[in-house]
Motif scaffolding. Structure first.
Motif, short mmCIF file in Angstrom:
data_model
loop_
_atom_site.label_atom_id
_atom_site.label_comp_id
_atom_site.label_asym_id
_atom_site.label_seq_id
_atom_site.Cartn_x
_atom_site.Cartn_y
_atom_site.Cartn_z
N ARG A 45 55.11 17.76 20.39
CA ARG A 45 55.37 19.11 21.01
C ARG A 45 56.71 19.45 20.07
O ARG A 45 57.40 18.63 19.72
N VAL A 46 56.81 20.91 20.18
CA VAL A 46 57.99 21.25 19.74
C VAL A 46 59.21 21.47 20.73
O VAL A 46 58.81 22.04 21.70
N VAL A 47 60.04 21.02 20.19
CA VAL A 47 61.31 20.76 21.44
C VAL A 47 62.38 21.51 21.01
O VAL A 47 63.46 21.88 21.61
N HIS A 48 62.46 21.93 19.64
CA HIS A 48 63.73 22.84 19.35
C HIS A 48 62.92 23.65 18.00
O HIS A 48 62.51 23.11 17.03
N ASP A 49 63.32 25.13 18.06
CA ASP A 49 62.91 25.96 16.58
C ASP A 49 63.95 26.74 16.78
O ASP A 49 64.13 27.74 17.72
N GLY A 50 64.72 26.76 15.73
CA GLY A 50 65.92 27.46 15.52
C GLY A 50 66.82 27.20 14.47
O GLY A 50 66.54 26.30 13.69
N THR A 51 68.11 27.84 14.57
CA THR A 51 69.12 27.13 13.46
C THR A 51 69.65 26.03 13.69
O THR A 51 69.66 25.49 15.07
N LEU A 52 70.57 25.26 12.96
CA LEU A 52 71.26 24.18 13.25
C LEU A 52 72.49 24.52 14.32
O LEU A 52 72.83 23.63 14.98
N GLU A 53 72.87 25.73 13.91
CA GLU A 53 74.14 25.86 15.11
C GLU A 53 73.53 25.91 16.49
O GLU A 53 74.30 25.62 17.21
N ARG A 54 72.39 26.57 16.52
CA ARG A 54 71.90 26.53 18.12
C ARG A 54 71.55 25.21 18.45
O ARG A 54 71.77 25.07 19.54
N LEU A 55 71.08 24.32 17.47
CA LEU A 55 70.88 23.09 17.97
C LEU A 55 72.06 22.24 18.47
O LEU A 55 72.45 21.68 19.37
N HIS A 56 73.31 22.38 17.69
CA HIS A 56 74.61 22.09 17.98
C HIS A 56 75.01 22.48 19.60
O HIS A 56 75.54 22.02 20.17
N GLU A 57 74.97 23.56 19.69
CA GLU A 57 75.31 24.47 20.91
C GLU A 57 74.40 23.82 22.11
O GLU A 57 74.97 23.55 23.17
N ARG A 58 73.06 23.77 21.93
CA ARG A 58 71.95 23.21 22.87
C ARG A 58 72.51 21.92 23.43
O ARG A 58 72.29 21.64 24.47
N TYR A 59 72.63 20.96 22.32
CA TYR A 59 72.89 19.59 22.89
C TYR A 59 74.50 19.27 22.70
O TYR A 59 74.70 18.06 22.74
N GLY A 60 75.32 20.11 22.94
CA GLY A 60 76.68 19.69 23.27
C GLY A 60 77.48 19.29 22.16
O GLY A 60 78.33 18.34 22.38
N SER A 61 77.41 19.35 21.03
CA SER A 61 77.93 19.19 19.77
C SER A 61 79.19 19.65 20.05
O SER A 61 79.61 20.93 19.98
N ARG A 62 80.27 18.81 19.42
CA ARG A 62 81.83 19.47 19.45
C ARG A 62 82.68 19.28 18.07
O ARG A 62 82.41 17.95 17.70
N ARG A 63 83.33 19.98 17.80
CA ARG A 63 84.05 20.01 16.58
C ARG A 63 85.30 19.03 16.97
O ARG A 63 85.65 19.20 18.20
N ARG A 64 86.09 18.39 16.06
CA ARG A 64 87.13 17.52 16.43
C ARG A 64 88.08 17.70 15.33
O ARG A 64 88.23 18.00 14.21
N VAL A 65 89.52 17.74 16.11
CA VAL A 65 90.66 17.99 14.99
C VAL A 65 91.57 16.30 15.38
O VAL A 65 91.71 16.03 16.68
N VAL A 66 91.95 15.95 14.24
CA VAL A 66 92.57 14.56 14.17
C VAL A 66 93.87 15.12 13.64
O VAL A 66 94.13 15.54 12.69
N VAL A 67 94.83 14.72 14.37
CA VAL A 67 96.23 15.04 14.12
C VAL A 67 97.16 13.80 13.89
O VAL A 67 97.18 13.03 14.60
N ASP A 68 97.78 13.88 12.80
CA ASP A 68 98.92 12.55 12.25
C ASP A 68 100.15 13.23 12.44
O ASP A 68 100.59 14.17 12.20
N LEU A 69 100.83 12.57 13.50
CA LEU A 69 102.47 12.92 13.75
C LEU A 69 103.54 12.39 13.16
O LEU A 69 103.26 11.08 12.66
N ASP A 70 104.63 12.78 12.95
CA ASP A 70 105.80 12.12 12.31
C ASP A 70 106.39 10.98 13.52
O ASP A 70 106.75 9.85 13.07
N GLU A 71 106.19 11.33 14.61
CA GLU A 71 106.72 10.58 15.98
C GLU A 71 105.80 11.01 17.05
O GLU A 71 105.30 12.09 17.29
#
Length: 317
Positions: A226-252
């Motif tokens: 059965r078809v469980v998703h039909d759409g764009t990759l962006e919509r797939l990320h939104e639907r299943y809770g994908s999140r961007r990540r920001v990794v920060v390196d600090l001097d202190e």
């Protein structure tokens, strides 16, 4: 124009399962269970799913190899099984584990034989072959017997063979399976050019999600028939809770944690000098601006969501 029109497509198989010490009973299994699909001319569609989901069975019904148990299916306006010969002139097929080339003949002669099989005019054949020779760099091995070609070379030959008669639709089943990095890049580059030309509709099934991410604007995911998703990759990320990540390196290390609505601290490492944030609704720019106001930043990286992670979550769900 819709070149693939599928409604309520179903394929049942009868299997025999153990029902006692000395007895087996027949059981009906739905390999494809009510698939609806419409593909427009010139579209490149990614069709994926876990092993046994029904991908290859769907392709076999679309190409006329298998007769559907139920449903409506038209490819190029033709019903695949009753019009299989006519349909074969209008589609191309590449199965990663099957070859349509002559094993003991040079690759060039296989192409010439296919010209006669499909009754392609010599002028059209020469024009198309020249284009594919340039795009796929075929001249370096065109005079070698197919059995002497590497897997990457043979796959480039298979793609050419499937397209020499100018099909309207190209079905690709695992075209990059087993290829090395260089061969994968060559095949992906060729398919991207084919997509951008817009003359051929492509249905691509693969377990290599990098193929889908780089080539397909539309993704159909099938599971248990059965078809469980039909759409764009962006919509797939939104639907299943994908999140961007920001990794920060600090001097202190930060004296106090920085709170930002829409961002969540995922991890703190290197004695507090590296912090990973997951972005729910905040933007990376807003987070970086907030951090720059209170800390000395050494380096920043934004990590996009991984398609393999989101598809794995989808399969598990």
């Amino acid at each position: 124009m819709t070149v693939i029109d599928v409604r309520g497509l179903r394929k049942d198989f009868t299997v025999r399962v153990k029902a006692g010490r000395f007895r087996r009973e027949a059981r009906t299994v739905a390999a494809v269970d009510g698939v609806d699909l419409a593909v427009e001319a010139g579209e490149m569609l990614g069709y994926i799913g876990p092993n046994g989901a029904g991908k290859s069975t769907t392709l076999k019904m679309l190409t006329g190899v298998l007769y559907p148990s139920a449903g409506h299916v038209r490819v190029c306006g033709l019903e695949p099984v009753p019009r299989r010969t006519r349909l074969a002139r209008r589609i191309g097929v590449v199965f990663g584990q099957r070859s349509q080339l002559w094993w003991d003949l040079p690759l060039r002669e296989s192409f010439e034989l296919l010209r006669h099989v499909y009754r392609v005019p010599a002028t059209d054949h020469r024009t198309r072959l020249k284009w594919y020779r340039d795009l796929l760099d075929l001249d370096a091995f065109a005079d070698l017997p197919v059995r002497q070609l590497s897997l990457g070379q043979r796959m480039r030959g298979e793609l050419t063979a499937a397209l020499l008669h100018g099909p309207e639709v190209l079905f690709l089943d695992e075209p990059t399976i087993g290829l090395d990095v260089v061969s994968k890049q060559a095949v992906r580059g060729f398919l991207a050019d084919l997509r951008d030309a817009g003359d051929t509709t492509v249905v691509l099934t693969t377990h290599d999600l990098a193929d889908i991410e780089r080539l397909c604007r539309r993704l159909v995911v099938i599971d248990h028939g059965r078809v469980v998703h039909d759409g764009t990759l962006e919509r797939l990320h939104e639907r299943y809770g994908s999140r961007r990540r920001v990794v920060v390196d600090l001097d202190e290390p930060l004296a106090t944690p920085v709170d930002l609505p829409g961002a969540t601290v995922e991890s703190v490492s290197a004695d507090g000098l590296r912090i990973s944030y997951a972005l729910d609704s905040a933007t990376a720019g807003a987070l970086v601006a907030r951090l720059a106001a209170v800390a000395s930043l050494r380096d920043i990286s934004v990590v996009e969501p991984d398609i393999e992670d989101v598809v794995a979550r989808l399969y598990r769900a």
